[in-house]
Design a protein around this motif. Structure first.
Motif, short mmCIF file in Angstrom:
data_model
loop_
_atom_site.label_atom_id
_atom_site.label_comp_id
_atom_site.label_asym_id
_atom_site.label_seq_id
_atom_site.Cartn_x
_atom_site.Cartn_y
_atom_site.Cartn_z
N ARG A 91 0.67 -1.32 0.05
CA ARG A 91 -0.04 0.18 -0.19
C ARG A 91 1.07 1.20 -0.03
NH1 ARG A 91 -4.69 2.18 -1.09
NH2 ARG A 91 -5.45 3.63 0.49
N LEU A 92 1.84 1.26 0.84
CA LEU A 92 2.72 2.60 0.98
C LEU A 92 3.43 2.70 -0.40
CD1 LEU A 92 4.11 1.97 4.69
CD2 LEU A 92 2.54 4.06 3.63
N VAL A 93 3.87 1.60 -0.91
CA VAL A 93 4.77 1.62 -2.22
C VAL A 93 3.83 2.41 -3.34
CG1 VAL A 93 5.97 0.36 -3.82
CG2 VAL A 93 6.42 0.16 -1.67
N THR A 94 2.52 1.96 -3.44
CA THR A 94 1.70 2.28 -4.59
C THR A 94 0.99 3.47 -4.20
OG1 THR A 94 0.05 0.83 -3.71
CG2 THR A 94 1.66 0.18 -5.51
N THR A 95 0.94 4.10 -3.06
CA THR A 95 -0.17 5.02 -2.91
C THR A 95 0.27 6.43 -2.45
OG1 THR A 95 -1.49 3.15 -2.07
CG2 THR A 95 -2.39 5.06 -1.76
N SER A 96 -0.40 7.45 -2.99
CA SER A 96 0.09 8.71 -2.59
C SER A 96 -0.43 9.02 -1.04
CB SER A 96 -0.57 9.96 -3.58
OG SER A 96 -2.05 9.89 -3.46
N MET A 97 0.14 10.10 -0.59
CA MET A 97 0.06 10.40 0.65
C MET A 97 -1.38 10.90 0.69
SD MET A 97 1.93 9.85 2.84
CE MET A 97 1.30 10.74 4.24
N GLY A 98 -1.99 11.51 -0.34
CA GLY A 98 -3.53 12.09 -0.25
C GLY A 98 -4.21 10.95 -0.14
N GLN A 99 -4.25 10.03 -0.78
CA GLN A 99 -5.02 8.95 -0.74
C GLN A 99 -4.96 8.20 0.32
OE1 GLN A 99 -7.25 7.01 -3.04
NE2 GLN A 99 -7.27 9.17 -3.73
N LEU A 100 -3.64 7.74 0.93
CA LEU A 100 -3.65 7.16 2.28
C LEU A 100 -4.09 8.05 3.45
CD1 LEU A 100 0.14 6.45 2.34
CD2 LEU A 100 -1.80 4.73 2.16
N MET A 101 -3.91 9.48 3.43
CA MET A 101 -4.76 10.26 4.37
C MET A 101 -6.20 10.36 4.39
SD MET A 101 -1.96 13.18 4.81
CE MET A 101 -2.63 14.10 6.00
N GLY A 102 -6.71 10.27 3.02
CA GLY A 102 -8.26 10.27 2.77
C GLY A 102 -8.73 9.01 3.51
N ASP A 103 -8.14 7.97 3.84
CA ASP A 103 -8.68 6.96 4.66
C ASP A 103 -9.03 7.61 6.09
OD1 ASP A 103 -8.65 5.16 2.38
OD2 ASP A 103 -6.89 4.05 3.39
N PHE A 104 -8.51 8.45 6.64
CA PHE A 104 -8.58 8.85 7.81
C PHE A 104 -9.23 10.18 8.21
CE2 PHE A 104 -4.92 6.18 7.56
CZ PHE A 104 -5.00 5.14 8.71
N PHE A 105 -8.90 11.26 6.97
CA PHE A 105 -9.46 12.53 7.11
C PHE A 105 -10.48 13.04 6.17
CE2 PHE A 105 -5.17 12.10 9.24
CZ PHE A 105 -5.49 12.33 10.65
N GLU A 106 -11.29 14.01 6.34
CA GLU A 106 -12.13 14.38 5.27
C GLU A 106 -11.85 16.29 5.25
OE1 GLU A 106 -16.11 13.29 6.53
OE2 GLU A 106 -16.03 15.03 7.95
N SER A 107 -11.23 16.73 6.21
CA SER A 107 -11.35 18.06 6.16
C SER A 107 -9.93 18.74 5.55
CB SER A 107 -11.16 18.74 7.80
OG SER A 107 -10.59 19.62 7.74
#
Lengths: 519, 524
Positions: free
Chosen positions: B166-182
C-alpha cells in the motif's frame, strides 16, 4: 410487480465486460439474464447513429487491448468481426512537423531523427525494453489479482527483479528519459490515456500494467489491433450473439434501480418500472461507486466501507468530439500525403501542453490545451457515412468532471469553440468541412453511459488502485461484501479499455465459488 | 606546488555527513584529512552571525533525524549538546482559526473537531498508522541500501506485507483520505518537508522512509529535543571535536577544485590554490552532480553515466527567511494564547491542499511562489543566547521554490519575493512586519553558491521513490562507491536521504572499511 422465475445469474449492464461474463457463465451452463438500461447493448463500447446516415463510436473507439483468449472463446472473428486496413497516422506539431511511425525501421529512424538523431538511434532499444516491461505483469492479467508482494516473490532471484523495483518506483518520464531526450518524442511515445497518470509523468507500474494488457501474447492466438468495420459496437454485438448462443438472455431498456438484498445476500434486482427479478447471483458491470452508492441501500453496507467507496479516486474524465464532414480534412503537417491516407492524428505536442491539461483538471476549468486523438474512421470504413462524406471522432484526454464555474451543459458550446480553435492551428479546412458536431462531455458520459464521474476506466488507474488494491483490497477478488454479489466492470483488475479481462476473471471467480469449473 | 604527506582518506566537505564518516574512519585507525571550502565547518548544518549579535541557522534548522547510534558514538550530549523546548506547534488559517496539537488526547480531539468531528475521531488511528508505517523501513536505515524486492521478501508472509504494498503504490493524499476529510486537517497532517513528494500528494513510500529515519530509537540513547542551544551548528562543531579527538585533521578555507585520478583510481585531490594532496581513498560529501560534473573531468567517466548524473531529479528547492526582531510576534488566530508558548513552538502556514498545489505549480512553472508554505521558528525564545537581551530571531523555512526562475534571476527578484512573504505574514500577524529589524532572504541560488548545493537542493537530489534505497542516487552508485576505484560518496544524495541524520556518512564509512578489508577495525 411481477414475480417470475429465479435466474442463476443476473448481470447489470450489457457493456463488453458484462457480456463477456455472461458468455462464460452461460457457457458453463448457468441461466443468465443481462439487464441493459439503454435501448441498445454495448454500454461504453457502442456505435450510434447520432447524425442520420452516419455512424459514430460515442465512447470507446480503440480496439487494441482485447484479450486473445476472450477473442478465441467468443469466436468473434468467425462471427464476422472485421478489422479495417489503410490509413497511417501519428503526431502532428504546430510548427508543421509530423512524426508518423509505422514500425518500418528506416522510416521510423528518419521520422525520429527530425527531432533527435540520438533518440532515433535509441528507438529500437526502447522497443526492446518496452517489450521486456510488458512481460512483467502479463502473467497476471487474465486471473484474479495477486498482491504486489506476490509479484515480487515470483520474480525473486530472476533477472527481472530490478526492473520490477524500477517500474514500481519510477515515473514513466524517468524510464523514458533513459532513452530519449526530445520532448516531442517522449510526449508522443507516452500515451497518457493508458496510464491513469499522476501529474508529471505517470507511474511506471501503470505503464507496465497497460503494456502487459496491450502487448500480451498467447501462443497460437492472435491479438488483432485496429479499427472495426461498422464501428466498435460490432464487438459488443458479436459478444452478445455468442452469449445468446449459449442461452444467455439480454433485455434492453431495462434499467435496474436496486439490487435486492435478503438475509445479507443478493437475491435479485428491482427494475425502474418496479418489476422484481430473482436470482441466485447478481453481477454488476456498473462502476463501484454506482454499484454501492446508487444500486444498494445505505443500510446494506457499513458506513466506513461506503466512505471508502466514495473516496475512490476518479480525478480525470474524458471527452469526445464527434462530427460529420463534407470533405476529408487536410493537415499542414501532412503536406505531401494523400489526405485519404491519413487515418488519424494525435495532438499533444509538448510537456507544457500536457501540464496545462492537468492544471485544468485540478482547477475544474475547461482544458484550453486539449490533448486530442483525431480520427477519421471513414477513411478505411466508408460504410460509416454517405458516399463522399466522412466522420470525425476526437478523443480528448482528459477533462475535469466538475467545473469550477457553470455546468458542462452551459459550457458545451464554449468547449466546442476551444476545440475548433485548436484544430484551426493544424488544418486549413477542418472547420469549414464540418457539417454537424457534438461535444460529448464527461457529464454526458455519466448521464448517457452511466459512468460515474465521467470516468471511462470507472476509477483512475493509479498504482494505489491496481492489482489487489483495485478498486479496494476487500473488493479486488470480484466479490462484494454482500454474499452472492459480484463486480465485473472496468473498475476491477486489470483495468479499463476494451479488454474483456475483468468480465472473464469475474466469471471464473463465480464459477470457482460455485465449485463449477468453466469450460 | 606543494605536496603533503599522503593520507589514508581525504574527505571533501565538513558537513555533518563528512564529519560523521571521518569520525568512524579515524576511529578505525585511518589517517583522515577533511577539506572544507568554507571558513568554518558545518556545510549546510551551520550557525552564522549574519546580523551582529544574532545567531541564525542559515540552512538546516531541525534536529530531529540524527541517528541515535551516531549520537552515542560521537558522545555529542557528553560534549555539551543541549536541546530546549519552548512551546508547541501551531497551524494558522486565514479565517482566524488555528490548530494546536499538544499530544494530549482531549486537547487534540477538540482542536481537530473544530474542523471535523469525524477526523478528530480518527486521529488516534492515524497515529497508529504512522507508527506502523515508520517501523517498516527502520531496519534498512543504518546500512547500505537493499532493493525494494529484498524488502518485499523480508516482509512476505508477515502482517505488514499488505501495508508495504500500500505504501509503495499509494500517494499520501489517498492514504490520508482513509482517515481525514477536512481539507485543513489534510493540509496540516502532511508535512511536505519530509517527503520529497511527487506532485499531487506525495508518495507513501517517501513518507515511510522519512518516518523511519526520524523515529528510529535505540535503547539507552535519548535525543535532545527542540531547539539546539547555540544553533544547529553546535552539532557539526561537536562532531568535528569528536573526529579531531580520533585524529582527524580539518582544514577550512580549503576548497577542492579537482579529484585526482591515476590509472583508473582516485589518487588524491587538488585544491583551488594548486596544492595537491595524495590519498589512498577519496570520499566526497558533496552532492553527486557536484562530485561527478564539477570535481572530475569528463574524460574520467563514461558519457552515458554523466548523462544519468546530469538527469538526477532535483526539482524543488526551498527558501529561508531570516530576521531579527525587536519584539515577539503575535498572531490573530492565537491572540487568546500565550505569545511565547505559540511563537516558541513553531508556526505553520499551509492552510489548504489548494495552497499546497499552488506551491507545486509554481515550482514546475519556475514562478515566484504565490503560496509559499511556511514553517516559522523563533529559536531565541528557548535559547536567549541567540539574540541581545529583549530581542529575538525569526527563522522561516519555506517550501517549495523553483531553482531557476522562468523570468529573471533570484538575485534580481529577491526583494519582490521578500515583499510577498511579508504580505503573507501580514494576513496572520498584526505586528510581525513592524517587529522586523533586519532580514535576509536565502534563495536556492544562494544555497547553491554559499552551501555548494547543486540546484540549491538541501537533499542533494529529490527524495522520490525512484531515487530511494538502492536506486539512490543511481543503482551503480548506491553502495557509496563511485565508478572510479577508491572514490566514495557519503552525502545526503546517498541512502537513506537528506536532513541532519548522519546515516549516509555512517554507512559510507562502514562500506569503505569493509572494502579495505580491515575486520579488526570494523565498526561496533
Amino acid at each position: 410487480m411481477a414475480a417470475t422465475k429465479t435466474w442463476d445469474v443476473i448481470i447489470i449492464g450489457a457493456g463488453h465486460n458484462g457480456l463477456v461474463a455472461s458468455f462464460y457463465l452461460a457457457q458453463a451452463g448457468l441461466s443468465v439474464l443481462v439487464l441493459e438500461a439503454g435501448r441498445k447493448i454495448g454500454g461504453a463500447c457502442i456505435t450510434e447513429e447520432v447524425f442520420p446516415g452516419y455512424l459514430h463510436e460515442t465512447c470507446a473507439s480503440s480496439f487494441y487491448a482485447f484479450q486473445p483468449e476472450v477473442l478465441r472463446d467468443t469466436r468473434l472473428m468467425e462471427r464476422g468481426l472485421t478489422l479495417t486496413t489503410g490509413g497511417v497516422g501519428g503526431h502532428i506539431y504546430p510548427d508543421g512537423r509530423r512524426l508518423f511511425l509505422n514500425g518500418e525501421e528506416a522510416n521510423d529512424f528518419e521520422q525520429l531523427a527530425q527531432f533527435s538523431v540520438k533518440d532515433a538511434h535509441n528507438y529500437q532499444d526502447w522497443l526492446a525494453h518496452e517489450l521486456r516491461i510488458s512481460r512483467l505483469l502479463a502473467p497476471y492479467v487474465m486471473r484474479p489479482p495477486v498482491s504486489l508482494s506476490d509479484v515480487f516473490a515470483d520474480y525473486r532471484g530472476t533477472s527481472e527483479e530490478a526492473l520490477l523495483s524500477r517500474m514500481v518506483t519510477a515515473t514513466i518520464g524517468d524510464v523514458m528519459g533513459e532513452f530519449f531526450e526530445s520532448e516531442e518524442i517522449i510526449t508522443a511515445l507516452w500515451n497518457p490515456i493508458e496510464l491513469g497518470s499522476m501529474w508529471e509523468n505517470g507511474s511506471g507500474l501503470g505503464f507496465a500494467l497497460a503494456r502487459a494488457v496491450t502487448h500480451r501474447e498467447v501462443e497460437g492466438l492472435t491479438r488483432p489491433v485496429g479499427g472495426i468495420v461498422g464501428g466498435i459496437g460490432e464487438v459488443t454485438r458479436l459478444i452478445a450473439q455468442a452469449a445468446e448462443e449459449h442461452g444467455a438472455s439480454i433485455r434492453t431498456e431495462s434499467p435496474v434501480s436496486r439490487i435486492l438484498v435478503e438475509a445479507d445476500k443478493a437475491a435479485g434486482v428491482q427494475l425502474a418500472n418496479g418489476d422484481q427479478i430473482a436470482a441466485r447471483i447478481v453481477v454488476s458491470n456498473a462502476d463501484p461507486k454506482r454499484t454501492f452508492l446508487k444500486l444498494l441501500d445505505e443500510s446494506d453496507l457499513e458506513p466506513r466501507f461506503l466512505r471508502r467507496v466514495r473516496g475512490l479516486r476518479a480525478l480525470y474524465g474524458s471527452m469526445k468530439f464527434i462530427c460529420t464532414l463534407s470533405e476529408i480534412p487536410v493537415f499542414y503537417a501532412a503536406e505531401g500525403l494523400e489526405p485519404e491516407s491519413v487515418g488519424g492524428v494525435r495532438i499533444r505536442p509538448t510537456y507544457e501542453y500536457r501540464e496545462l491539461v492537468w492544471d485544468a483538471i485540478r482547477r475544474g476549468r475547461l482544458p484550453d490545451a486539449p490533448m486530442a486523438a483525431v480520427g477519421h474512421p471513414t477513411v478505411s470504413d466508408p460504410s460509416r457515412a454517405p458516399a463522399g462524406k466522412h466522420t470525425g471522432q476526437w478523443f480528448i484526454e482528459f477533462a475535469p468532471f466538475h467545473l469550477e464555474q457553470g455546468t458542462w451543459e452551459e459550457r458545451r458550446e464554449e468547449m466546442g469553440e476551444i476545440l475548433l480553435n485548436m484544430i484551426d492551428v493544424y488544418s486549413p479546412n477542418y472547420r469549414s468541412a464540418i457539417i454537424d458536431y457534438k461535444v460529448i462531455t464527461p457529464w454526458d458520459l455519466e448521464v448517457e453511459k452511466r459512468l460515474t464521474d465521467g470516468n471511462i476506466h470507472h476509477i483512475d488507474v493509479v498504482p494505489g488502485l491496481m492489482l489487489d488494491q483495485r478498486p479496494l483490497p476487500d473488493l479486488s477478488q470480484y466479490r462484494a461484501p454482500i454474499r452472492d454479489l459480484y463486480l465485473c466492470g472496468a473498475g476491477m483488475h486489470p483495468w479499463g479499455e476494451v479488454t474483456g479481462a475483468p468480465g472473464h476473471n469475474a466469471a471464473h471467480q463465480i464459477l470457482r465459488d460455485l465449485d463449477r469449473p468453466g469450460r | 606546488m606543494a605536496t603533503r604527506n599522503a593520507y589514508d582518506v581525504v574527505m571533501i566537505g565538513a558537513g555533518h555527513n563528512g564529519l560523521v564518516a571521518s569520525f568512524y574512519l579515524a576511529r578505525a585507525g585511518l589517517s583522515v584529512l577533511i577539506l572544507e571550502a568554507g571558513e568554518q565547518v558545518g556545510g549546510a548544518c551551520i550557525t552564522e552571525e549574519l546580523f551582529p549579535g544574532y545567531l541564525h541557522e542559515s540552512c538546516a534548522q531541525s534536529f530531529y533525524a540524527l541517528q541515535p547510534e551516531i549520537l552515542r558514538d560521537t558522545r555529542l550530549v557528553e560534549r555539551g549538546l543541549r536541546g530546549r523546548t519552548g512551546g508547541v506547534g501551531t497551524h494558522l488559517y486565514l479565517d482566524g482559526r488555528s490548530l494546536t496539537l499538544t499530544g494530549d488526547e482531549s486537547n487534540d480531539f477538540d482542536q481537530i473537531a473544530q474542523f471535523s468531528v469525524h477526523d478528530a475521531g480518527n486521529y488516534a488511528q492515524w497515529h497508529d498508522f504512522v507508527e506502523r508505517a515508520s517501523r517498516l523501513l527502520q531496519p534498512y536505515i543504518m546500512k547500505p541500501p537493499v532493493s525494494l524486492a529484498r524488502i518485499f521478501a523480508d516482509y512476505q508472509g508477515t502482517s505488514d506485507e499488505a501495508l508495504l504494498s500500500r505504501l509503495v503504490t499509494t500517494s499520501m493524499g489517498q492514504l490520508m483520505g482513509d482517515f481525514f476529510e477536512s481539507d485543513e486537517i489534510l493540509a496540516a497532517m502532511w508535512n511536505p518537508a519530509d517527503l520529497g513528494s511527487l506532485w499531487e500528494t506525495g508518495s507513501g513510500f517517501g513518507f515511510a522512509l522519512s518516518r523511519a529515519v526520524s523515529r528510529r530509537e535505540i535503547r539507552g540513547v535519548t535525543k535532545p529535543g527542540g531547539t539546539i542551544v547555540g544553533g544547529i551548528g553546535q552539532v557539526t562543531r561537536l562532531l568535528a571535536e569528536a573526529a579531531e579527538e580520533e585524529g582527524v585533521e580539518i582544514l577550512t578555507a580549503s576548497p577542492v577544485s579537482k579529484i585526482l585520478v591515476e590509472s583508473g583510481g582516485a589518487a588524491g585531490v587538488e585544491l583551488v590554490d594548486g596544492d595537491r594532496i595524495a590519498a589512498r581513498t577519496v570520499v566526497s560529501s558533496a552532492d553527486p552532480k557536484r562530485t561527478f560534473l564539477n570535481l572530475l573531468t569528463g574524460s574520467d567517466l563514461e558519457a552515458g553515466f554523466l548523462r544519468r548524473v546530469r538527469n538526477l531529479r532535483a526539482k524543488y528547492g526551498c527558501l529561508k527567511f531570516l530576521c531579527t526582531l525587536s519584539e515577539l510576534p503575535v498572531f490573530y488566530a492565537t491572540e487568546h494564547l500565550d505569545t511565547e508558548w505559540i511563537a516558541g513552538g513553531g508556526i505553520r502556514v499551509r492552510p489548504s491542499t489548494r495552497y499546497r498545489d499552488l506551491a507545486w505549480e509554481d515550482v514546475w512553472a519556475g514562478r515566484l511562489p504565490r503560496a509559499p508554505m511556511l514553517a516559522i521558528a523563533h529559536p531565541s525564545i528557548s535559547d536567549p543566547s541567540r539574540a541581545p537581551a529583549g530581542k529575538h530571531t525569526g527563522s522561516w523555512y519555506i517550501e517549495f521554490a523553483p531553482h531557476r526562475l522562468a523570468e529573471g534571476t533570484w538575485d534580481e527578484r529577491r526583494e519582490e519575493m521578500a515583499d510577498r512573504l511579508l504580505d503573507i505574514i501580514d494576513q496572520y500577524s498584526p505586528n510581525y512586519r513592524s517587529a522586523i529589524i533586519d532580514y535576509k532572504l536565502v534563495t536556492p541560488l544562494d544555497l547553491e553558491r554559499d552551501r555548494l548545493l547543486s540546484d540549491g537542493n538541501i537533499h542533494h537530489i529529490d527524495v522520490i521513490p525512484s531515487q530511494m534505497l538502492d536506486q539512490r542516487p543511481l543503482p551503480e552508485l548506491s553502495q557509496y562507491r563511485a565508478p572510479i576505484k577508491d572514490l566514495y560518496l557519503c552525502g545526503a544524495g546517498m541512502h537513506p536521504w537528506g536532513e541532519v541524520n548522519g546515516a549516509p556518512g555512517h554507512n559510507a564509512a562502514n562500506q569503505i572499511l569493509r572494502d579495505l578489508n580491515q575486520p579488526k577495525l570494523r565498526l561496533g
